[in-house]
Design a protein around this motif. Sequence first.
Motif, PDB file in Angstrom:
ATOM      1  N   THR A 165       0.863  -1.220   0.089  1.00  0.00           N
ATOM      2  CA  THR A 165       0.004  -0.221  -0.056  1.00  0.00           C
ATOM      3  C   THR A 165       0.909   1.210  -0.233  1.00  0.00           C
ATOM      4  O   THR A 165       1.608   1.526   1.027  1.00  0.00           O
ATOM      5  CB  THR A 165      -0.974  -0.139   1.075  1.00  0.00           C
ATOM      6  OG1 THR A 165      -1.785  -1.292   1.244  1.00  0.00           O
ATOM      7  CG2 THR A 165      -1.698   1.210   1.200  1.00  0.00           C
ATOM      8  N   TYR A 166       1.024   2.048  -1.107  1.00  0.00           N
ATOM      9  CA  TYR A 166       1.827   3.106  -1.242  1.00  0.00           C
ATOM     10  C   TYR A 166       1.432   4.290  -1.238  1.00  0.00           C
ATOM     11  O   TYR A 166       0.206   4.574  -1.835  1.00  0.00           O
ATOM     12  CB  TYR A 166       2.531   3.119  -2.531  1.00  0.00           C
ATOM     13  CG  TYR A 166       3.336   4.351  -2.961  1.00  0.00           C
ATOM     14  CD1 TYR A 166       4.650   4.496  -2.196  1.00  0.00           C
ATOM     15  CD2 TYR A 166       3.014   5.362  -3.663  1.00  0.00           C
ATOM     16  CE1 TYR A 166       5.592   5.583  -2.326  1.00  0.00           C
ATOM     17  CE2 TYR A 166       3.835   6.495  -3.860  1.00  0.00           C
ATOM     18  CZ  TYR A 166       4.929   6.403  -3.211  1.00  0.00           C
ATOM     19  OH  TYR A 166       5.515   7.508  -3.259  1.00  0.00           O
ATOM     20  N   PHE A 167       1.693   5.397  -0.478  1.00  0.00           N
ATOM     21  CA  PHE A 167       1.550   6.572  -0.261  1.00  0.00           C
ATOM     22  C   PHE A 167       2.743   7.480  -0.396  1.00  0.00           C
ATOM     23  O   PHE A 167       3.514   7.215  -0.057  1.00  0.00           O
ATOM     24  CB  PHE A 167       0.771   6.975   1.124  1.00  0.00           C
ATOM     25  CG  PHE A 167      -0.555   6.392   1.281  1.00  0.00           C
ATOM     26  CD1 PHE A 167      -1.813   7.345   1.217  1.00  0.00           C
ATOM     27  CD2 PHE A 167      -0.957   5.317   1.682  1.00  0.00           C
ATOM     28  CE1 PHE A 167      -3.147   6.901   1.244  1.00  0.00           C
ATOM     29  CE2 PHE A 167      -2.232   4.759   1.785  1.00  0.00           C
ATOM     30  CZ  PHE A 167      -3.265   5.462   1.570  1.00  0.00           C
ATOM     31  N   ASP A 168       2.564   8.835  -0.934  1.00  0.00           N
ATOM     32  CA  ASP A 168       3.822   9.588  -1.107  1.00  0.00           C
ATOM     33  C   ASP A 168       4.164  10.043   0.129  1.00  0.00           C
ATOM     34  O   ASP A 168       3.323  10.230   1.245  1.00  0.00           O
ATOM     35  CB  ASP A 168       3.547  10.507  -2.233  1.00  0.00           C
ATOM     36  CG  ASP A 168       2.460  11.501  -1.907  1.00  0.00           C
ATOM     37  OD1 ASP A 168       3.000  12.706  -1.242  1.00  0.00           O
ATOM     38  OD2 ASP A 168       1.180  11.467  -2.409  1.00  0.00           O
ATOM     39  N   SER A 169       5.377  10.525   0.291  1.00  0.00           N
ATOM     40  CA  SER A 169       5.700  11.200   1.595  1.00  0.00           C
ATOM     41  C   SER A 169       4.860  12.344   2.059  1.00  0.00           C
ATOM     42  O   SER A 169       4.915  12.636   3.262  1.00  0.00           O
ATOM     43  CB  SER A 169       7.198  11.601   1.551  1.00  0.00           C
ATOM     44  OG  SER A 169       7.746  12.539   0.577  1.00  0.00           O
ATOM     45  N   VAL A 170       4.816  13.486   1.075  1.00  0.00           N
ATOM     46  CA  VAL A 170       4.121  14.555   1.435  1.00  0.00           C
ATOM     47  C   VAL A 170       2.551  14.166   1.979  1.00  0.00           C
ATOM     48  O   VAL A 170       2.117  14.762   2.997  1.00  0.00           O
ATOM     49  CB  VAL A 170       3.860  15.551   0.196  1.00  0.00           C
ATOM     50  CG1 VAL A 170       2.755  16.627   0.428  1.00  0.00           C
ATOM     51  CG2 VAL A 170       5.139  15.733  -0.402  1.00  0.00           C
ATOM     52  N   ALA A 203       7.312  12.997  -5.069  1.00  0.00           N
ATOM     53  CA  ALA A 203       7.410  12.982  -3.460  1.00  0.00           C
ATOM     54  C   ALA A 203       7.439  11.584  -2.765  1.00  0.00           C
ATOM     55  O   ALA A 203       6.670  11.269  -1.835  1.00  0.00           O
ATOM     56  CB  ALA A 203       6.230  13.906  -2.935  1.00  0.00           C
ATOM     57  N   VAL A 204       8.310  10.848  -3.637  1.00  0.00           N
ATOM     58  CA  VAL A 204       8.385   9.429  -2.901  1.00  0.00           C
ATOM     59  C   VAL A 204       9.663   9.393  -2.155  1.00  0.00           C
ATOM     60  O   VAL A 204      10.575  10.378  -2.336  1.00  0.00           O
ATOM     61  CB  VAL A 204       8.472   8.121  -4.107  1.00  0.00           C
ATOM     62  CG1 VAL A 204       7.185   8.303  -4.898  1.00  0.00           C
ATOM     63  CG2 VAL A 204       9.626   8.673  -5.027  1.00  0.00           C
ATOM     64  N   ASN A 205       9.891   8.137  -1.426  1.00  0.00           N
ATOM     65  CA  ASN A 205      11.360   7.914  -0.926  1.00  0.00           C
ATOM     66  C   ASN A 205      12.559   8.285  -1.998  1.00  0.00           C
ATOM     67  O   ASN A 205      12.436   8.167  -2.962  1.00  0.00           O
ATOM     68  CB  ASN A 205      11.415   6.792  -0.419  1.00  0.00           C
ATOM     69  CG  ASN A 205      12.464   6.461   0.527  1.00  0.00           C
ATOM     70  OD1 ASN A 205      13.607   6.199  -0.172  1.00  0.00           O
ATOM     71  ND2 ASN A 205      12.658   6.654   1.761  1.00  0.00           N
ATOM     72  N   GLY A 206      13.544   8.817  -1.408  1.00  0.00           N
ATOM     73  CA  GLY A 206      14.759   9.447  -2.080  1.00  0.00           C
ATOM     74  C   GLY A 206      15.283   8.154  -2.984  1.00  0.00           C
ATOM     75  O   GLY A 206      15.910   8.220  -3.872  1.00  0.00           O
ATOM     76  N   ALA A 207      15.066   6.963  -2.511  1.00  0.00           N
ATOM     77  CA  ALA A 207      15.670   5.560  -2.961  1.00  0.00           C
ATOM     78  C   ALA A 207      15.133   5.519  -4.372  1.00  0.00           C
ATOM     79  O   ALA A 207      15.659   4.868  -5.234  1.00  0.00           O
ATOM     80  CB  ALA A 207      15.543   4.538  -2.062  1.00  0.00           C
ATOM     81  N   PHE A 247       9.872  16.860  -5.037  1.00  0.00           N
ATOM     82  CA  PHE A 247      10.167  17.444  -3.589  1.00  0.00           C
ATOM     83  C   PHE A 247      10.963  16.241  -2.754  1.00  0.00           C
ATOM     84  O   PHE A 247      11.535  16.772  -1.790  1.00  0.00           O
ATOM     85  CB  PHE A 247       8.700  17.391  -2.992  1.00  0.00           C
ATOM     86  CG  PHE A 247       8.498  17.579  -1.649  1.00  0.00           C
ATOM     87  CD1 PHE A 247       8.399  18.859  -1.259  1.00  0.00           C
ATOM     88  CD2 PHE A 247       8.407  16.672  -0.408  1.00  0.00           C
ATOM     89  CE1 PHE A 247       8.065  19.531   0.160  1.00  0.00           C
ATOM     90  CE2 PHE A 247       8.345  17.166   0.656  1.00  0.00           C
ATOM     91  CZ  PHE A 247       8.150  18.531   1.119  1.00  0.00           C
ATOM     92  N   SER A 248      11.110  15.129  -3.275  1.00  0.00           N
ATOM     93  CA  SER A 248      12.077  14.437  -2.591  1.00  0.00           C
ATOM     94  C   SER A 248      13.469  14.820  -2.285  1.00  0.00           C
ATOM     95  O   SER A 248      13.911  15.274  -3.178  1.00  0.00           O
ATOM     96  CB  SER A 248      12.031  12.870  -3.360  1.00  0.00           C
ATOM     97  OG  SER A 248      10.691  12.375  -3.600  1.00  0.00           O
ATOM     98  N   ASP A 249      14.131  14.314  -1.301  1.00  0.00           N
ATOM     99  CA  ASP A 249      15.537  14.759  -0.909  1.00  0.00           C
ATOM    100  C   ASP A 249      16.103  13.227  -0.934  1.00  0.00           C
ATOM    101  O   ASP A 249      15.577  12.261  -0.983  1.00  0.00           O
ATOM    102  CB  ASP A 249      15.671  15.700   0.251  1.00  0.00           C
ATOM    103  CG  ASP A 249      15.004  15.063   1.509  1.00  0.00           C
ATOM    104  OD1 ASP A 249      14.466  13.807   1.526  1.00  0.00           O
ATOM    105  OD2 ASP A 249      14.948  15.638   2.465  1.00  0.00           O
TER     106      ASP A 249
END
Length: 517
Positions: free
Chosen positions: A11-16, A122-126, A145-147
């Motif tokens: 189940t995926y959600f973006d970091s924001v 805005a997903v995990n940087g990986a 947005f991802s770092d």
Amino acid sequence: MSITAVVRKNTYFDSVSLMSVSTKANGLDGVDQAFTAMGTEMNKGVLENLGLLTDELRAAESGDLMIVLVSEDGADTEALLAEIEDLLTRKAPASAGGGEVTYRTIASAAAGIDGANLAVIAVNGAYAAREARKALESGLHVMMFSDNVAVEDEIALKNLAHDKGLFMMGPDCGTAIVNNIALCFGNKVRPGSIGIVAASGTGSQEVSVRVHALGGGISQLIGTGGRDLSEQVGGIMMVDGIRALAADPATDVIVLVSKPPAASVEKKVLAEVAAAGKPVVVWFIDGSEEAVTAAGGHFAAGSLQAARKAVELAGVEGYAAQDAGAGAEAAAEAVVSRLAEGQKYVRGLFCGGTLCDETMYAVRDAGLDVWSNIQKNADFRLPAGSASRGHTFLDFGDDDFTNGRPHPMIDPALRIERIVEEAEDPEVAAIVMDFVLGFGSHEDPVGTTLPAIEEALRIAKDAGRHLEIVAYVLGTDLDTPSVAAQSAALRAAGVTVTLSSTETGRFAREIAKKAQA
């Protein structure tokens, strides 16, 4: 108190989205602490440090959603989990047939949405670089947005975007305004003829709201990501941004915002200033006026000066100059006259990195030693979480503070704790902070911080000390909540409210100088 952990597989959600959900969940009655995040090793490490990592959570994979709830005694855990699940429910845009469509990939969204031309990553940087490449190859501009993205990936993506005639904003790009629509963190400002290209999120926000306050408006605000002007990246996005605004008939004046670039990159960027064919205002913090002027640009020493010059050059009717720091010296004298013996230091607690920088540099330029987690001078650098020393300025939005946590503009919990901690130090004369309004930010940053401010003032009063609390609210009259409403709430609590980031720096500098005299 009870701890409940739930893992939702695949189940995926973006970091924001997850940052926002965590912030709202922590505000629910009966919740002591709530945490929603993907099952990455970084996020599991944060939970382990908090003593919340269960065996079930430890087994979660990066594509699994983790929900952790620490509920108060007597709270209905099942009901709270249901409320968090409701917060996680996201509705996709309605399709032409009136139903709802959810796109699982960037390619399918690009094909399914008529006119789509930009993807926000805005997903995990990986995984961010992989998704950004898919977007660019689908003909989409990208705002990342991802770092925590490798610099090699940033260079490759920006070169790909450049070759395709697309924007690659980021990584770690927090602010943009495209056709008067704010993306990620941004403020509601009137449209106008001033375009901004910025390697700083809150720096560009500050310039945009000051332009608005002075009667001007923004054509476009293009973010580049904080590393764009480094020697490695070479200013690829800033150069493309300048060229795009130079060719934009709706833009009459261009403003550049950044911390000091690498010397070779500065030369490259200033060559674009000379070739732009339009007035260009350059605000590079601690930058060289001589170099900017030689390139035909208009040098700005601070954010307010940058906005002021841009508005003047744009010929805004009815423009009235705002005096930054008028009366700062007299106001500082009044503050210092109320201090007890031994109170001599200023502590800055900021959500915005450039806002922190502008005030920190103002104090440093008075010849005072300043410690910070974002200090360029390693001799005065403080690791995140370290106790303050002397004049200390902390950027709570720096990666060391946000690793596995929401940005403080979304969830100011860490800063709130530090306000009370600083108030207990008998050497502290003033605490300086910012409140950033607008799209993406906390819905009431002042309201959620006021209890800590009131506690800090009580601590100082009980100890027979005066504690000056200085706040700057970055926002406009069009934001919700408005800058006027948030400022009024602060003043009612006994806080001194400044009118710009530049004024904040000058006032803090005068207090620091006079308190140590």
